[in-house]
Design a protein around this motif. Structure first.
Motif, PDB file in Angstrom:
ATOM      1  N   THR A  59     -14.071  -4.759   8.713  1.00 44.78           N
ATOM      2  CA  THR A  59     -12.996  -4.811   9.702  1.00 44.78           C
ATOM      3  C   THR A  59     -11.927  -5.821   9.303  1.00 44.78           C
ATOM      4  N   GLU A  60     -12.364  -6.990   8.817  1.00 44.48           N
ATOM      5  CA  GLU A  60     -11.398  -8.002   8.409  1.00 44.48           C
ATOM      6  C   GLU A  60     -10.595  -7.546   7.197  1.00 44.48           C
ATOM      7  N   LEU A  61     -11.256  -6.874   6.255  1.00 49.44           N
ATOM      8  CA  LEU A  61     -10.531  -6.346   5.094  1.00 49.44           C
ATOM      9  C   LEU A  61      -9.526  -5.290   5.516  1.00 49.44           C
ATOM     10  N   MET A  62      -9.915  -4.462   6.479  1.00 53.98           N
ATOM     11  CA  MET A  62      -8.983  -3.453   6.976  1.00 53.98           C
ATOM     12  C   MET A  62      -7.794  -4.107   7.677  1.00 53.98           C
ATOM     13  N   LEU A  63      -8.047  -5.180   8.413  1.00 51.11           N
ATOM     14  CA  LEU A  63      -6.959  -5.889   9.083  1.00 51.11           C
ATOM     15  C   LEU A  63      -5.976  -6.462   8.075  1.00 51.11           C
ATOM     16  N   LEU A  64      -6.505  -7.116   7.032  1.00 49.74           N
ATOM     17  CA  LEU A  64      -5.619  -7.666   6.006  1.00 49.74           C
ATOM     18  C   LEU A  64      -4.890  -6.566   5.253  1.00 49.74           C
ATOM     19  N   GLY A  65      -5.585  -5.437   4.999  1.00 49.86           N
ATOM     20  CA  GLY A  65      -4.927  -4.318   4.336  1.00 49.86           C
ATOM     21  C   GLY A  65      -3.831  -3.708   5.187  1.00 49.86           C
ATOM     22  N   PHE A  66      -4.071  -3.632   6.490  1.00 54.10           N
ATOM     23  CA  PHE A  66      -3.045  -3.093   7.381  1.00 54.10           C
ATOM     24  C   PHE A  66      -1.846  -4.037   7.459  1.00 54.10           C
ATOM     25  N   THR A  67      -2.104  -5.335   7.435  1.00 56.15           N
ATOM     26  CA  THR A  67      -1.001  -6.299   7.408  1.00 56.15           C
ATOM     27  C   THR A  67      -0.159  -6.135   6.145  1.00 56.15           C
ATOM     28  N   SER A  68      -0.827  -5.953   5.007  1.00 53.66           N
ATOM     29  CA  SER A  68      -0.111  -5.729   3.755  1.00 53.66           C
ATOM     30  C   SER A  68       0.699  -4.439   3.798  1.00 53.66           C
ATOM     31  N   LEU A  69       0.146  -3.401   4.427  1.00 56.61           N
ATOM     32  CA  LEU A  69       0.871  -2.133   4.543  1.00 56.61           C
ATOM     33  C   LEU A  69       2.112  -2.281   5.412  1.00 56.61           C
ATOM     34  N   LEU A  70       1.984  -3.032   6.501  1.00 58.91           N
ATOM     35  CA  LEU A  70       3.152  -3.260   7.362  1.00 58.91           C
ATOM     36  C   LEU A  70       4.249  -4.014   6.613  1.00 58.91           C
ATOM     37  N   PHE A 128      -0.551 -12.815  -1.883  1.00 60.31           N
ATOM     38  CA  PHE A 128      -1.311 -13.880  -1.232  1.00 60.31           C
ATOM     39  C   PHE A 128      -2.373 -13.312  -0.292  1.00 60.31           C
ATOM     40  N   ILE A 129      -2.039 -12.252   0.442  1.00 61.16           N
ATOM     41  CA  ILE A 129      -3.010 -11.631   1.343  1.00 61.16           C
ATOM     42  C   ILE A 129      -4.211 -11.111   0.558  1.00 61.16           C
ATOM     43  N   PHE A 130      -3.967 -10.559  -0.613  1.00 65.98           N
ATOM     44  CA  PHE A 130      -5.072 -10.078  -1.446  1.00 65.98           C
ATOM     45  C   PHE A 130      -5.966 -11.242  -1.872  1.00 65.98           C
ATOM     46  N   HIS A 131      -5.366 -12.341  -2.312  1.00 63.28           N
ATOM     47  CA  HIS A 131      -6.153 -13.510  -2.691  1.00 63.28           C
ATOM     48  C   HIS A 131      -6.946 -14.043  -1.494  1.00 63.28           C
ATOM     49  N   LEU A 132      -6.340 -14.021  -0.310  1.00 60.72           N
ATOM     50  CA  LEU A 132      -7.006 -14.519   0.883  1.00 60.72           C
ATOM     51  C   LEU A 132      -8.231 -13.675   1.217  1.00 60.72           C
TER      52      LEU A 132
END
Length: 508
Positions: A59-70, A128-132
């Protein structure tokens, strides 16, 4: 402003685009397949808590991925938000910076302004989101692994509780002064009632024998006496491991307030705040505060028992209670540990991202002291949290008022749930008008154990809880006054498995 000479998809060979897409899809499917294999392994081993933690990580990975997509979708819109150049030059992370007008959007350049965040800045933020994401997952797994490795030492201590030497040392017929017990000698000293020395001693104890054998034995004895019968052979060490696995889902989770602190970390990373002198120390300070509180709780329990009786029979008995914890909420310490790990992961991700994208001696790390401080803090927090604070938390938080449902193994929980369903069906068949029975409330494992401090298990059940339970059997349930008695009727080929255990009572 985009350069027209750049190669775009309009003039890129289709085979090149297809090759890159194919490679990315293969990598994504491979990672997803590994996660599915791990989830099936946990389910096969009946590690429900770790399965839930894995779902939380997804779920957290999906959240970060969705943030990157936005960010990708809104890249142009963000770059078209123009602000005055004077405002854009405030609170920058480097001591000096020169704006490149060629990188600004035409709309902002024509107005003599700068973009709120350039397109290149949006892309860097995605990196940075990917590294996080990577750093947070690796940090949590490493911390959990260190904590479990430290608690493996407790298996030998748990084995000692079944030896004659332990029974002789903790003979319940022997009278002695509280100060003469090993637990009293460790915690009832000249500094225990000295407000000046009390907290420094608790702080230092984290770094030397944070969980000695005498503390483990005493807290184990207090827990069993509070929730079980005295002759119980309950495996306390296995229970702590299950509780820690259950808490791991909270550790990897990211609450909204943790995200707020992360945004504040980015804000205060400006050069004007001299953040490299104090910002990396925040996770370490909070971690030391949590560890100090945990050590003080053990000492407070000893002082509380000593105040109640200076002479004891057998060994010193500590009484679990929520009032030893901040605000009477043991879970608060777990949320603080979650905050510490994410902030430490955030700092590690920020350091690796700036070092890879801008160089190790970029404006983010102009001073060698800055590099040393950041690396030292990240490593120290990682090791201290995983090997010291987390095991200490796992032990001390069991001394709250309520007992958690993970006192049962997954096999036993599943068996009792099947038993509960069959009991409901039997009651419905006997009386079709009693659908509103309170059986759900009286048998609910989700609420009764954690909500009722008076829950108590008999010795026969406590010896049974850590044993495998075969749920493929028939169960008859009789409801009596204040008791729930289960009589198990096994098939002939399974009669020997539970022949020595005829039933158990649950007092709720």
């Amino acid at each position: 402003m985009a350069n027209v000479s750049e190669t775009t998809l309009e003039n890129t060979p289709t085979w090149a685009v297809a090759t890159v897409c194919f490679i990315m899809i293969v990598i994504s499917i491979f990672i997803e397949h590994l996660l599915h294999i791990l989830a099936r392994y946990f389910k096969r081993k009946r590690r429900k808590s770790l399965t839930e933690a894995l779902e939380k990580i997804k779920t957290e990975l999906m959240l970060l991925g969705f943030t990157s997509l936005l960010l990708t979708v809104s890249e142009k819109s963000i770059a078209n938000i123009c602000i005055p150049k004077g405002v854009g030059e405030t609170l920058i992370p480097c001591a000096s910076i020169a704006f490149d007008d060629a990188e600004e959007e035409t709309k902002c350049a024509e107005q003599g302004k700068v973009s709120l965040l350039s397109r290149e800045g949006v892309r860097e933020l995605q990196y940075f989101i990917f590294h996080l994401a990577v750093c947070h997952v690796v940090s949590c797994i490493l911390t959990f692994g260190l904590g479990m490795a430290k608690m493996r030492r407790w298996e030998s201590w748990e084995g000692e509780t079944k030896t004659l030497e332990y029974q002789f040392a903790y003979d319940p017929r022997r009278f002695q002064l509280t100060r003469q017990t090993p637990f009293g000698k460790r915690h009832l000293n000249y500094w225990s009632n000295n407000s000046v020395m009390y907290w420094p001693v608790c702080l230092v104890r984290q770094f030397y024998r944070s969980v000695p054998k005498v503390d483990y034995f005493t807290l184990r004895h207090g827990f069993i006496m509070a929730h079980f019968s005295e002759e119980s052979n309950f495996d306390f060490q296995k229970y702590i491991e299950r509780a820690l696995e259950n808490d791991f889902g909270v550790v990897v989770g990211l609450s909204w307030w943790i995200w707020i602190f992360s945004v504040l970390y980015i804000f205060f990373n400006a050069n004007a705040f001299y953040s490299h002198f104090w910002l990396p120390f925040i996770p370490l300070m909070v971690l030391l505060l949590v560890g100090t509180k945990l050590q003080s709780i053990i000492t407070d329990m000893c002082l509380d028992s000593h105040d109640k009786s200076h002479m004891i029979k057998g060994t010193l008995l500590v009484r679990p209670s929520d009032h030893f914890f901040w605000f009477g909420w043991p879970k608060l310490l777990l949320h603080l540990i979650s905050f510490i790990l994410f902030q430490n992961s955030f700092q590690l991700a920020f350091f690796t991202w700036t070092s890879i994208r801008f160089g190790i001696r970029s404006c983010f790390h102009e001073e060698i002291e800055n590099i040393i401080i950041r690396v030292a803090m990240v490593v120290s927090v990682q090791i201290l949290c995983g090997y010291v604070t987390l095991p200490l938390y796992a032990l001390v938080t069991q001394m709250g008022t309520s007992m958690r449902k993970v006192v049962f193994t997954e096999n036993v929980i599943r068996g009792i749930q099947i038993w509960q369903d069959k009991a409901k069906k039997n009651m419905a068949l006997r009386n079709p008008y009693s659908q509103g029975t309170s059986l759900d409330t009286s048998l609910s494992l989700e609420t009764s154990l954690e909500a009722s401090p008076s829950f108590r298990l008999g010795a026969s059940l406590s010896n049974f809880m850590d044993r495998p339970l075969d749920v493929n059997k028939h169960m008859n349930v009789n409801i009596t006054q204040g008791e729930i008695v289960s009589e198990q009727q096994e098939s002939e080929n399974q009669a020997s498995n539970l022949s020595s255990f005829q039933g158990f009572n649950l007092q709720l």
